[in-house]
Scaffold this active site. Sequence first.
Site, short mmCIF file in Angstrom:
data_model
loop_
_atom_site.label_atom_id
_atom_site.label_comp_id
_atom_site.label_asym_id
_atom_site.label_seq_id
_atom_site.Cartn_x
_atom_site.Cartn_y
_atom_site.Cartn_z
N ASN A 11 0.76 -1.19 -0.01
CA ASN A 11 0.05 0.08 0.16
C ASN A 11 0.92 1.31 0.01
O ASN A 11 0.52 2.26 -0.64
CB ASN A 11 -0.90 0.03 1.22
CG ASN A 11 -2.03 -0.93 1.22
OD1 ASN A 11 -2.27 -1.91 0.40
ND2 ASN A 11 -2.72 -1.21 2.43
N ASN A 33 0.19 -1.43 -7.00
CA ASN A 33 -0.26 -2.40 -6.00
C ASN A 33 -1.75 -2.59 -5.52
O ASN A 33 -2.43 -1.38 -5.15
CB ASN A 33 0.65 -2.15 -4.84
CG ASN A 33 0.04 -2.98 -3.68
OD1 ASN A 33 0.39 -4.06 -3.64
ND2 ASN A 33 -0.52 -2.43 -2.58
N GLU A 34 -2.68 -3.54 -5.71
CA GLU A 34 -3.70 -3.58 -5.17
C GLU A 34 -4.55 -2.45 -5.41
O GLU A 34 -5.59 -2.24 -4.75
CB GLU A 34 -3.77 -3.77 -3.67
CG GLU A 34 -3.23 -5.32 -3.12
CD GLU A 34 -3.29 -5.51 -1.46
OE1 GLU A 34 -3.72 -4.53 -0.99
OE2 GLU A 34 -2.65 -6.56 -1.25
N TYR A 46 -4.06 -13.62 2.44
CA TYR A 46 -3.59 -14.03 3.84
C TYR A 46 -4.55 -14.92 4.52
O TYR A 46 -5.85 -14.50 4.34
CB TYR A 46 -3.39 -12.76 4.47
CG TYR A 46 -2.28 -11.54 4.17
CD1 TYR A 46 -1.00 -11.87 4.43
CD2 TYR A 46 -2.87 -10.59 3.12
CE1 TYR A 46 -0.02 -10.97 3.83
CE2 TYR A 46 -1.62 -9.62 2.56
CZ TYR A 46 -0.49 -9.86 2.77
OH TYR A 46 0.54 -9.25 2.32
N GLU A 78 2.28 -11.29 -2.66
CA GLU A 78 1.87 -11.12 -1.12
C GLU A 78 1.29 -12.53 -0.65
O GLU A 78 0.17 -12.66 -1.21
CB GLU A 78 1.01 -9.93 -0.82
CG GLU A 78 1.67 -8.55 -1.08
CD GLU A 78 1.16 -7.41 -0.41
OE1 GLU A 78 0.27 -7.79 0.31
OE2 GLU A 78 1.37 -6.37 -1.09
N GLN A 136 5.81 -10.16 5.55
CA GLN A 136 6.77 -9.39 4.95
C GLN A 136 8.42 -10.07 5.48
O GLN A 136 8.13 -11.12 6.15
CB GLN A 136 7.07 -7.81 5.21
CG GLN A 136 5.70 -7.28 4.52
CD GLN A 136 5.67 -5.77 4.92
OE1 GLN A 136 6.63 -5.24 5.28
NE2 GLN A 136 4.49 -5.26 4.80
#
Length: 503
Positions: A72, A172-173, A244, A292, A350
């Site tokens: 982000n 990103n996203e 996730y 991710e 991470q």
Amino acid sequence: MPNAQLTIDPTFTIGAADRRLFGSFVEHMGRCVYGGVYEPGHPTADPRGFRRDVLELTRELGVSVVRYPGGNFVSGYRWEDGVGPVGDRPRRLDLAWKTIETNAFGLDEFMTWAAEAGVEPMMAVNLGTRGVQEACDLLEYTNHPGGTQLSDLRRKHGAEDPYGVRLWCLGNEMDGPWQVGHKTADEYGRLAAETARAMKMIDPSISLVACGSSNRGMPTFASWEATVLEHTYEHVDYISAHTYYDPSDGDRASILASAVDMDSFIREVVATADHVAAKQRHKRKLKISFDEWNVWYQSRLQADLDRRGWVEAPALIEDDFTAVDAVVVGDLLITLLRHADRVGVACQAQLANVIAPIRTRNGGPAWRQSIFHPFALTARHARGTVLRTEPVGPTYETKRYGEVPVLDTVAVHDEETGELAVFAVNRGPNDLPLDLDLRGLPGLRAVEHVTLAAGADPAAANTEAEPDRVTPREVTTPTLDGGRCSVALPACSWNLLRFASQS
């Protein structure tokens, strides 16, 4: 518990175990950078401020590629803030994580750190608040040899040779409403295509990743990928996937089956990409950058953000991972390997402190979390060709995923050395006998059976006080008899079985 059976044959191949599957992620979030990879004044810090203890653990972890600077964070990032004399760099508000970014660690420091760690850099460009020109400027700074304003600026800053970044994420996203500069699929797809075309004019050798859905549960999942790829398919090399898995609800049976969801996610993204390829008559098969993924106790994040103001490098989502979490991470790695024909890059998020395999204390030690171990052992031994495995065994019921197999497996065969690595997870609460048939690979001998079992103490975690509470252990090495052997997989465990040529 009935026995499970597994037959391995070298003729049933999936694809090469790409080293880029063992990637990680460094974002300007929490203490991943400041207090993680970078801490001037730390007892182990080198003259550049890099923590040597974290560098050593990064090498031990076997990380191959590291994605930077977000996440982000990248959607509001000005890369120019992180180059040149540190004393001249601006302090900025980071809207993504509600922090103050000092820019003491920036692009030049990351590239130097990546070279020191022996990892390939994977850069993300800001397509939230910026666009085509800024992405091209960044590429010129990193990859052009010299003779232009920005390449000569890099040389002035001490990097005579180009950084030679080969992997680039186009934002990103961007499907997420939480993202600074959030866009619709058409808006993002067009911008990504324009940026990709321009970047490849500068450096045709680079590989580009288009943003896929932020997770499989997004309302626009699959339609986002389809629309974005209709704009970008001919210009990009990968479509991203993020996921996730949250154990917060205590449903252990379901969290242990998280890889079932990842498996479906990959298959669905592949199907969507192939549909666009067929529609547009592309012969090239697009790959997935699963850049991710991890276990994450997500319910804790909002409380962290709400209880403070604008500060530098606060502790954010520094989860203490349990033995069960380590088994889940090992199983997710099995899934990524099983799709080695279509997953070409993967980054666990991470690297340090922020839902990370490596934890540190400012001014103090660094230690391995439980999830460090299955990653390190898989990265070390998954070399060669991934073989298809079709285990036969019992199943069990879960609330999230219905009936799932107790056993999950993948095998990797190194044709050069003759070594075979079998990775197996027992998701069940009881020991699982496994019968292995290796007659398709004659002349092998068993080398070791390593297990990380959570059955006895599933909530156990590694801490600064007890950094080795959860570690793998060797159990009795199986004996091969006529190409067959039997092993016992402990309850709730991740396992590595290694075999080598007798010659």
